[in-house]
Design a protein around this motif. Structure first.
Motif, PDB file in Angstrom:
ATOM      1  N   VAL A  13       0.821  -1.210   0.075  1.00 44.79           N
ATOM      2  CA  VAL A  13      -0.101  -0.130  -0.008  1.00 44.79           C
ATOM      3  C   VAL A  13       0.991   1.241   0.031  1.00 44.79           C
ATOM      4  O   VAL A  13       0.625   2.203  -0.735  1.00 44.79           O
ATOM      5  CB  VAL A  13      -1.069   0.193   1.131  1.00 44.79           C
ATOM      6  CG1 VAL A  13      -1.839   1.272   1.313  1.00 44.79           C
ATOM      7  CG2 VAL A  13      -2.034  -1.290   1.157  1.00 44.79           C
ATOM      8  N   SER A  14       2.077   1.122   0.926  1.00 43.48           N
ATOM      9  CA  SER A  14       2.763   2.559   0.911  1.00 43.48           C
ATOM     10  C   SER A  14       3.338   2.822  -0.518  1.00 43.48           C
ATOM     11  O   SER A  14       3.658   3.817  -0.718  1.00 43.48           O
ATOM     12  CB  SER A  14       3.896   2.237   2.175  1.00 43.48           C
ATOM     13  OG  SER A  14       4.560   3.325   2.108  1.00 43.48           O
ATOM     14  N   TYR A  15       4.021   1.675  -1.090  1.00 42.81           N
ATOM     15  CA  TYR A  15       4.481   2.047  -2.377  1.00 42.81           C
ATOM     16  C   TYR A  15       3.398   2.029  -3.409  1.00 42.81           C
ATOM     17  O   TYR A  15       3.779   2.535  -4.489  1.00 42.81           O
ATOM     18  CB  TYR A  15       5.533   0.927  -2.840  1.00 42.81           C
ATOM     19  CG  TYR A  15       6.656   0.913  -2.208  1.00 42.81           C
ATOM     20  CD1 TYR A  15       7.662   1.538  -2.668  1.00 42.81           C
ATOM     21  CD2 TYR A  15       7.077  -0.124  -1.079  1.00 42.81           C
ATOM     22  CE1 TYR A  15       9.145   1.628  -2.250  1.00 42.81           C
ATOM     23  CE2 TYR A  15       8.363   0.210  -0.386  1.00 42.81           C
ATOM     24  CZ  TYR A  15       9.389   0.920  -1.180  1.00 42.81           C
ATOM     25  OH  TYR A  15      10.677   0.985  -0.451  1.00 42.81           O
ATOM     26  N   GLY A  16       2.367   2.302  -3.353  1.00 46.71           N
ATOM     27  CA  GLY A  16       1.198   2.394  -4.165  1.00 46.71           C
ATOM     28  C   GLY A  16       1.062   1.176  -5.072  1.00 46.71           C
ATOM     29  O   GLY A  16       0.562   1.155  -6.186  1.00 46.71           O
ATOM     30  N   CYS A  17       1.391  -0.107  -4.870  1.00 47.77           N
ATOM     31  CA  CYS A  17       0.958  -1.064  -5.589  1.00 47.77           C
ATOM     32  C   CYS A  17      -0.280  -1.375  -5.660  1.00 47.77           C
ATOM     33  O   CYS A  17      -1.072  -1.397  -4.725  1.00 47.77           O
ATOM     34  CB  CYS A  17       2.082  -2.383  -5.161  1.00 47.77           C
ATOM     35  SG  CYS A  17       3.514  -2.163  -5.124  1.00 47.77           S
ATOM     36  N   THR A  18      -0.697  -1.749  -7.019  1.00 55.44           N
ATOM     37  CA  THR A  18      -2.001  -2.221  -7.059  1.00 55.44           C
ATOM     38  C   THR A  18      -2.032  -3.370  -8.224  1.00 55.44           C
ATOM     39  O   THR A  18      -1.207  -4.154  -8.403  1.00 55.44           O
ATOM     40  CB  THR A  18      -2.993  -1.070  -7.714  1.00 55.44           C
ATOM     41  OG1 THR A  18      -2.038  -0.720  -8.889  1.00 55.44           O
ATOM     42  CG2 THR A  18      -3.228   0.023  -6.719  1.00 55.44           C
TER      43      THR A  18
ATOM     44  N   SER B 258       8.329   0.930  -8.705  1.00 53.63           N
ATOM     45  CA  SER B 258       9.139   1.359  -7.542  1.00 53.63           C
ATOM     46  C   SER B 258       9.427   0.733  -6.488  1.00 53.63           C
ATOM     47  O   SER B 258      10.200   0.957  -5.601  1.00 53.63           O
ATOM     48  CB  SER B 258       8.388   2.598  -7.265  1.00 53.63           C
ATOM     49  OG  SER B 258       7.058   2.414  -6.453  1.00 53.63           O
TER      50      SER B 258
END
Lengths: 371, 152
Positions: free
Chosen positions: A217-222, A341
């Motif tokens: 979640v912190s790295y924005g992975c989806t 990222s």
């Protein structure tokens, strides 16, 4: 960058992977710092396929900019077009005919299967298995043929436009999709026999590239990358668009967070997409395939954001309109950018040979990252 | 948390914030100086829990730049949009890459495309553009380049 290469003062080895490397699936350049065989740092260098699509869109009208967006995530081009069309329709407050909605979801799900097929074949090939690639492309070819008949193109379709779809489906569409569903059902088990259950493959995937749910979640992975870590993030379920709230399908979640979990999510997702196809293929409503729209579209002054679920994760379109025929600013939130990222984080401390497994299961498409 | 409760929390954390409703999500306009502490609270306050920064955008308004942060909570599923006006000649704002890791790459992109300086960013270098592009910001409205033509 060249001066960084070689041996550092601490005795570490710095090597290049890419930009022309088969495992990077496109022109991605990684500078990897190694201590022996252990990875200390992975640093991506981007931009080899940067076309500044966001800037281009600022001088394209709301009908024209759709065509450029197919060239971002070319494996999910229908879904990219879909997001853009939905965002424009949100601005225009345009209702689209039910027939167009169903066709859109059908082609979206076909795209998702085609994208996952390609990923599966390429990923297995990265790990040294050559045969799966041919198996995957055999089935994917059928989808490309369906697309060619209906949309006129096999890769960058530009089929979904504001107001509906570009043209009605080909008379063969339903028959061919049904044939594909049957074919896929008979072949899908082969995938498991060929790769999933293979002990060598499992040893190379399990425990490799661990990603915790918090970091995801912190790295924005989806997308499947985050769902492999057990994060609920399927936009089709959380913030349903089009007709997804009326469909029966499961959000695939795995909890292990390693490469194998991400692999399983994608493999199982293909079957869910086939479920959606089955529900819709005999229920395409009659009627118009496009709503009546003005020749020149003008969005009211304001901001519009639309998110959809592509094969790689959450894709967002953010349009800032000043009331003109072209957007003032467009931002594309690409899933690949965020997923890339996290690469350094998940491969640090692992072995160089495992980098391919970690990178492969992130399912990176470089034009989607560079834009 | 309902929209009203979020509004109340924001007003308590940053009294000077201007809150705008009417769009799809709540828009909050703040000063750059208030950003870092607010960001920390947004992420770590148990009732807010905005743990997912899903979109970072910079906009060139010709007179000023605006940073737009789209936030989402994976716990409560609520949304928030933070907008921060920056001086176009000297755009400076504190990094939030230590709060949301995804900001690290997104801020590097805003740095090269718009020239925004992110204070305390761990690795503020060009990401997409080739070496030697420092100081020229292609996404700004007044950028012209005869060779790399990106305006159609």
């Amino acid at each position: 960058m060249v001066e960084e290469l070689g041996t550092t003062t601490e005795g570490d080895l710095v090597i290049n992977i890419g930009p022309q490397h088969p495992a990077t699936h496109g022109v991605l350049h990684l500078v990897v710092t190694l201590n022996g065989e252990t990875i200390k740092k992975v640093e991506p260098h981007l931009g080899y396929i940067h076309r500044s699509i966001e800037k281009m869109c600022e001088s394209l009208t709301y009908r024209q900019f759709i065509y450029v967006t197919s060239r971002m995530d070319y494996l999910s081009s229908h879904i990219n077009n879909h997001a853009c069309a939905l965002c424009v329709e949100k601005g225009l407050q345009l209702e689209i005919p039910p027939r167009a909605q169903v066709i859109r979801v059908l082609v979206d799900e076909l795209t998702r299967i085609a994208s996952h097929e390609l990923w599966w074949g390429a990923m297995a090939m990265d790990l040294g298995a050559f045969t799966p690639f041919f198996h995957a492309f055999r089935e994917r070819e059928n989808i490309n043929d369906i697309m060619e008949e209906t949309c006129g193109a096999r890769l960058t379709m530009n089929y979904i436009v504001p107001g509906g779809v570009m043209a009605d489906i080909h008379p063969n569409f339903q028959k061919r999709v049904k044939n594909f569903i049957q074919l896929f059902r008979s072949k899908a088990d082969e995938y498991d026999e060929l790769v999933t259950g293979n002990i060598i493959f499992q040893n190379r995937m399990k425990g490799v590239g661990y990603l915790s749910p918090e970091d995801a979640v912190s790295y924005g992975c989806t997308g499947p990358t985050a769902r492999g870590s057990g994060v609920h993030c399927d936009i089709r379920k959380l913030y349903p668009y089009e007709i997804y709230n009326t469909l029966q399908f499961d959000e695939i979640l795995e909890s292990a967070g390693d490469s194998f979990a991400r692999y399983m999510v994608r493999l199982r997702e293909m079957r869910e997409s086939v479920k959606i196809l089955e529900q819709l293929i005999d229920n395409i409503p009659e009627g118009e395939f496009q709503a009546k729209t003005k020749a020149v579209l003008k969005l009211p002054k304001g901001e519009f954001y639309q998110r959809v679920e592509t094969a790689r994760g959450e894709f967002g379109v953010y349009i800032i309109s000043e009331g003109a025929t072209t957007p003032y600013r467009i931002k594309f939130r690409s899933p690949g950018f965020a997923n890339l990222s996290v690469l350094n984080h998940i491969s640090k401390g692992g072995k160089l040979g495992d980098l391919v497994a970690s990178m492969g299961t992130l399912d990176l498409v470089i034009p989607d990252i560079d834009r | 948390m309902t929209t009203d409760e979020i509004k109340l929390s924001i007003a308590t954390l940053v009294p000077a914030a201007v809150i705008e409703e009417g769009g799809e999500w709540l828009n909050v306009f703040i000063e750059p100086a208030a950003w870092k502490s607010l960001a920390f609270q947004l992420k770590h306050n148990k009732e807010l829990s905005f743990d997912f920064l899903f979109c970072v955008t910079c906009v060139d308004w010709k007179t000023h730049l605006t940073m737009v942060y789209h936030l989402n909570s994976t716990v409560f599923r609520h949304h928030l949009v933070i907008k921060i006006k920056l001086d176009r000649n000297d755009p400076k704002i504190e990094t939030v890459s230590d709060i949301w890791r995804t900001a690290e790459f997104n801020e590097r992109e805003a740095y090269e495309m718009f020239g925004v300086q992110f204070i305390d960013h761990p690795d503020l270098r060009l990401l997409i553009l080739p070496d030697g592009w420092e100081g020229r910001n292609p996404m700004r409205k007044d950028f012209e380049d005869a060779v790399n033509m990106i305006k159609l």
